[in-house]
Design an enzyme around this catalytic site. Structure first.
Site, mmCIF file in Angstrom:
data_model
loop_
_atom_site.group_PDB
_atom_site.id
_atom_site.type_symbol
_atom_site.label_atom_id
_atom_site.label_comp_id
_atom_site.label_asym_id
_atom_site.label_seq_id
_atom_site.Cartn_x
_atom_site.Cartn_y
_atom_site.Cartn_z
ATOM 1 N N LYS A 195 -9.367 -6.316 -9.618
ATOM 2 C CA LYS A 195 -8.708 -5.134 -9.051
ATOM 3 C C LYS A 195 -9.148 -3.905 -9.829
ATOM 4 O O LYS A 195 -8.719 -3.694 -10.961
ATOM 5 C CB LYS A 195 -7.179 -5.246 -9.119
ATOM 6 C CG LYS A 195 -6.536 -4.138 -8.285
ATOM 7 C CD LYS A 195 -5.087 -3.855 -8.624
ATOM 8 C CE LYS A 195 -4.904 -2.872 -9.725
ATOM 9 N NZ LYS A 195 -5.480 -1.531 -9.491
ATOM 10 N N GLY A 248 -5.495 -1.349 -19.983
ATOM 11 C CA GLY A 248 -4.753 -0.203 -19.478
ATOM 12 C C GLY A 248 -3.660 0.197 -20.447
ATOM 13 O O GLY A 248 -3.806 0.000 -21.655
ATOM 14 N N SER A 249 -2.582 0.721 -19.909
ATOM 15 C CA SER A 249 -1.523 1.250 -20.775
ATOM 16 C C SER A 249 -0.655 0.133 -21.345
ATOM 17 O O SER A 249 -0.514 -0.936 -20.744
ATOM 18 C CB SER A 249 -0.652 2.217 -19.986
ATOM 19 O OG SER A 249 -0.022 1.542 -18.918
ATOM 20 N N THR A 250 -0.053 0.404 -22.479
ATOM 21 C CA THR A 250 0.854 -0.556 -23.106
ATOM 22 C C THR A 250 2.040 -0.840 -22.187
ATOM 23 O O THR A 250 2.494 -1.984 -22.065
ATOM 24 C CB THR A 250 1.304 -0.013 -24.477
ATOM 25 O OG1 THR A 250 0.142 0.056 -25.324
ATOM 26 C CG2 THR A 250 2.343 -0.903 -25.137
ATOM 27 N N GLU A 251 2.498 0.194 -21.520
ATOM 28 C CA GLU A 251 3.645 0.045 -20.612
ATOM 29 C C GLU A 251 3.359 -0.991 -19.511
ATOM 30 O O GLU A 251 4.162 -1.885 -19.242
ATOM 31 C CB GLU A 251 3.913 1.421 -19.997
ATOM 32 C CG GLU A 251 5.139 1.529 -19.174
ATOM 33 C CD GLU A 251 5.153 2.840 -18.381
ATOM 34 O OE1 GLU A 251 4.352 3.755 -18.697
ATOM 35 O OE2 GLU A 251 5.947 2.914 -17.436
ATOM 36 N N GLY A 253 0.940 -3.232 -19.583
ATOM 37 C CA GLY A 253 0.687 -4.511 -20.259
ATOM 38 C C GLY A 253 1.970 -5.310 -20.421
ATOM 39 O O GLY A 253 2.011 -6.529 -20.193
ATOM 40 N N GLU A 271 -5.759 -5.532 -23.384
ATOM 41 C CA GLU A 271 -6.426 -4.505 -24.192
ATOM 42 C C GLU A 271 -5.755 -3.197 -23.812
ATOM 43 O O GLU A 271 -5.932 -2.705 -22.696
ATOM 44 C CB GLU A 271 -7.932 -4.509 -23.898
ATOM 45 C CG GLU A 271 -8.740 -3.868 -25.003
ATOM 46 C CD GLU A 271 -8.984 -2.396 -24.762
ATOM 47 O OE1 GLU A 271 -8.169 -1.586 -25.278
ATOM 48 O OE2 GLU A 271 -9.945 -2.057 -24.072
ATOM 49 N N CYS A 305 -9.857 4.368 -24.987
ATOM 50 C CA CYS A 305 -8.789 3.703 -25.749
ATOM 51 C C CYS A 305 -9.000 3.826 -27.242
ATOM 52 O O CYS A 305 -8.042 3.862 -28.001
ATOM 53 C CB CYS A 305 -8.679 2.252 -25.321
ATOM 54 S SG CYS A 305 -10.231 1.374 -25.309
HETATM 55 P P1 NAI Z 1 -2.212 1.993 -16.081
HETATM 56 O O1 NAI Z 1 -1.964 1.062 -17.201
HETATM 57 O O2 NAI Z 1 -1.083 2.352 -15.183
HETATM 58 O O3 NAI Z 1 -3.354 1.407 -15.123
HETATM 59 C C1 NAI Z 1 -4.319 0.455 -15.502
HETATM 60 C C2 NAI Z 1 -4.479 -0.573 -14.397
HETATM 61 O O4 NAI Z 1 -3.249 -1.266 -14.204
HETATM 62 C C3 NAI Z 1 -4.827 0.018 -13.030
HETATM 63 O O5 NAI Z 1 -5.717 -0.838 -12.378
HETATM 64 C C4 NAI Z 1 -3.485 0.032 -12.325
HETATM 65 O O6 NAI Z 1 -3.593 0.009 -10.937
HETATM 66 C C5 NAI Z 1 -2.858 -1.235 -12.840
HETATM 67 N N1 NAI Z 1 -1.400 -1.288 -12.769
HETATM 68 C C6 NAI Z 1 -0.513 -0.262 -12.816
HETATM 69 N N2 NAI Z 1 0.746 -0.722 -12.712
HETATM 70 C C7 NAI Z 1 0.672 -2.066 -12.589
HETATM 71 C C8 NAI Z 1 1.629 -3.117 -12.460
HETATM 72 N N3 NAI Z 1 2.934 -2.864 -12.428
HETATM 73 N N4 NAI Z 1 1.190 -4.394 -12.372
HETATM 74 C C9 NAI Z 1 -0.119 -4.661 -12.422
HETATM 75 N N5 NAI Z 1 -1.069 -3.720 -12.527
HETATM 76 C C10 NAI Z 1 -0.694 -2.434 -12.621
HETATM 77 O O7 NAI Z 1 -2.844 3.296 -16.668
HETATM 78 P P2 NAI Z 1 -2.963 4.742 -15.956
HETATM 79 O O8 NAI Z 1 -1.754 5.046 -15.150
HETATM 80 O O9 NAI Z 1 -4.261 4.797 -15.287
HETATM 81 O O10 NAI Z 1 -2.964 5.682 -17.239
HETATM 82 C C11 NAI Z 1 -1.770 5.946 -17.934
HETATM 83 C C12 NAI Z 1 -2.021 5.915 -19.415
HETATM 84 O O11 NAI Z 1 -2.411 4.609 -19.817
HETATM 85 C C13 NAI Z 1 -3.159 6.778 -19.898
HETATM 86 O O12 NAI Z 1 -2.788 8.100 -20.028
HETATM 87 C C14 NAI Z 1 -3.483 6.111 -21.190
HETATM 88 O O13 NAI Z 1 -2.579 6.531 -22.171
HETATM 89 C C15 NAI Z 1 -3.300 4.654 -20.898
HETATM 90 N N6 NAI Z 1 -4.570 3.992 -20.529
HETATM 91 C C16 NAI Z 1 -5.220 3.259 -21.457
HETATM 92 C C17 NAI Z 1 -6.432 2.694 -21.154
HETATM 93 C C18 NAI Z 1 -7.207 1.901 -22.136
HETATM 94 O O14 NAI Z 1 -8.419 1.807 -22.018
HETATM 95 N N7 NAI Z 1 -6.579 1.259 -23.087
HETATM 96 C C19 NAI Z 1 -7.066 2.885 -19.858
HETATM 97 C C20 NAI Z 1 -6.265 3.630 -18.914
HETATM 98 C C21 NAI Z 1 -5.089 4.158 -19.281
#
Ligand code: NAI
Ligand code: MG
Length: 501
Positions: A195, A248-251, A253, A271, A305
């Site tokens: 995804k 993605g985000s810790t939240e 995760g 991660e 990240c």
């Molecule tokens: P996110 O964590 O919401 O999104 C990352 C992935 O998770 C996307 O594919 C999203 O569609 C998916 N996702 C979102 N909610 C989900 C759920 N409930 N169940 C399963 N999958 C879900 O991150 P977002 O909204 O793009 O960015 C928010 C913050 O997260 C950023 O400002 C940053 O602080 C952090 N982040 C960290 C990353 C990293 O590389 N460690 C990458 C992207 C964001």
């Protein structure tokens, strides 16, 4: 369509053809299929705010269909594939990605906003380096023989694939993140449901075509574009997905672990975010350290990240570093990714821009001093641009210091002694990465051992390599990608006892 009216850049014919003609539907069982709900979503160009494409949105029923296809492939042809044959397919895919690299780089710049030079020289070459490195492990995934205390028992282990793997990835390195997961997952013999992030689905769709051309059996790779809700959430709770690999985000995760716990206890690797400390001692090569500190944050507009967003400078070098950083950062050109001169592209979405600017305003209100930047860039059309911003601060408790901003914002502070440094550097829920600049080799290693982070760079910052394990301490997640550890992440150990009497 904005892509077609960028005045100073001629897109490849293949990029135009993809934008205009590709179905942009769901890729299940080697076919392009419509979303069962008929729903779709828009992906935008962050440099202009214009819609690039309308993409099918996968919902629960589509996730079910993809899981069935992936399960059938795992139980069928793919499960029987010999390791060397899996590697050959992955090498073929890497060759195809190389052949299509120019188009893929352009799609990455259009969809994510990053400078085309970065997409071409940073993202794309690493995509295939990672894929080839992992593919090389396929016929080297070995078990062991175990000297047990029972007589007449021959005991050995096998590393077996987990089954159906779901990969949920972010938007900052769209194709690279896809390959970080696809490479080891398929090498180890799993099947995959990918995804992509809803902000950047295009290169994952392009990749699906290459998967088919490479000759992977149907169902081995499935691509389901869509947002976290419903697509990602449906994967996280699906009873027949054996593992979720998430970046993605810790939240989010945390939500994925919860969904795994409440469904089938699927394996999870995470991660997550970071707020990485980068330390400059007064005995460092200070000008290199300044350049390092600059690129540690701003090369990706802070959307990385591992970004070194907390900069600690030993008091004796503090004024020199702050002055040097201000001079360097002010030379950085903010522009759209196809511009001839650009160092810092847009942030990913309007929402992210608002969030980043909100943090900047909070920093000002909390009494941090703006060394440079501090505002949106308004004169670049409809894009989501923020000035590279450096704050000086004293109070470790303010939000620009505690929170992952994921925008072009760095915070610099002075420190006086070792204990203070270690305490403050580790005073964060994150633990992804850290940097240290010093000519004292003993001190460098002492710091590397004391800092709570999964990766430490000494006199450098930001290198990530297919062979070097990568992942988080603390709430930056768990599991190590890259290196042989990545194979461990996508396999499980079976112990076999044989009575030899
Ligand atoms: P996110 O964590 O919401 O999104 C990352 C992935 O998770 C996307 O594919 C999203 O569609 C998916 N996702 C979102 N909610 C989900 C759920 N409930 N169940 C399963 N999958 C879900 O991150 P977002 O909204 O793009 O960015 C928010 C913050 O997260 C950023 O400002 C940053 O602080 C952090 N982040 C960290 C990353 C990293 O590389 N460690 C990458 C992207 C964001
Ligand atoms: Mg986009």
């Amino acid at each position: 369509m904005s892509a077609l009216k960028l005045p100073d850049f001629q897109l490849q014919a293949g990029t135009m053809a993809f934008l205009e003609k590709h179905p942009k539907s769901l890729f299940i069982n080697n076919e392009w299929v419509a979303a069962q709900s008929g729903k779709s979503f828009e992906t935008r160009n962050p440099a202009t705010g214009d819609v690039l494409a309308e993409v099918a949105l996968a919902s629960e029923a589509d996730v079910d269909a993809a899981v069935s296809a992936a399960r059938a492939a795992f139980n069928g042809a793919w499960g029987q594939t010999l390791a060397g044959d899996r590697a050959a397919l992955l090498f073929k895919l890497a060759d195809l990605i190389d052949e299509h690299a120019d188009v893929l780089a352009e799609l990455e710049t259009l969809d994510n906003g990053k400078p085309i030079r970065v997409a071409r020289r940073g993202d794309l070459p690493y995509v295939t380096k990672h894929l080839r490195y992992q593919a090389g492990w396929a016929d080297k995934i070995e078990g062991s023989t175990v000297p047990v205390t029972f007589p007449n028992q021959f005991v050995y282990t096998r590393r077996e694939p987990m089954g159906v793997v779901g990969a949920i990835i972010p938007w900052n390195f769209p194709l690279l993140m896809a390959i970080w997961k696809l490479g080891p997952a398929l090498t180890a013999g799993n099947t995959l449901i990918l995804k992509p992030a809803e902000q950047t689905p295009l290169t994952a769709l392009y990749l699906a075509d290459l998967v088919k051309i490479a000759g992977f059996p149907a169902g081995v790779v499935n691509v389901l574009p869509g947002p976290g809700q419903p697509t990602g959430a449906a994967m996280a709770k699906h009873p027949d997905i054996n593992k979720i690999a998430f970046t993605g985000s810790t939240e989010v995760g945390r939500k994925i672990m919860e969904a795994a716990a409440n469904s089938n206890l699927k394996r999870v690797s995470l991660e997550l975010g970071g707020k990485s400390p980068n330390v400059i001692f007064a005995d460092a090569d200070v000008s290199s350290a300044i350049r390092g500190a600059q690129w540690a944050v701003f090369s990706t507009a802070g959307q990385e990240c591992v970004a070194g967003t907390r900069l600690f400078v030993e008091r004796a070098a503090y004024d020199q570093v702050v002055e040097g950083l201000k001079t360097q950062v002010e030379k950085m050109v903010v522009n759209h990714g196809f511009a001839e001169k650009v160092h810092v592209g847009p942030v990913i979405t309007e929402q992210q821009m608002t969030r980043v600017v909100g943090y900047i305003e909070d920093g000002k209100k909390a009494g941090a001093e703006v060394i440079t930047g501090g505002n949106r860039v308004e004169n670049l059309g409809g894009g989501y641009f923020v000035q590279p911003t450096v704050f000086a601060y004293q109070d470790d408790g303010i939000s620009i210091v505690t929170d992952e901003i994921f925008g072009p914002v760095a915070a610099v502070t002075a420190f006086d002694d070792w204990d203070e440094l270690i305490t403050r550097a580790n005073d964060t829920m994150y633990g992804l990465a850290a940097g240290v600049w010093t000519r004292d080799i003993g001190k460098a290693h002492r710091y590397a051992h004391a800092v709570q982070a999964g990766t430490v760079w000494i006199n450098g910052y930001g290198m990530i390599d297919p062979a070097a394990p990568f992942g988080g301490y603390k709430q930056s997640g768990f599991g190590r990608e890259m290196g042989k550890e990545a194979i461990d992440l996508y396999t499980q150990v079976k112990t076999v006892w044989v009575n030899t009497q």
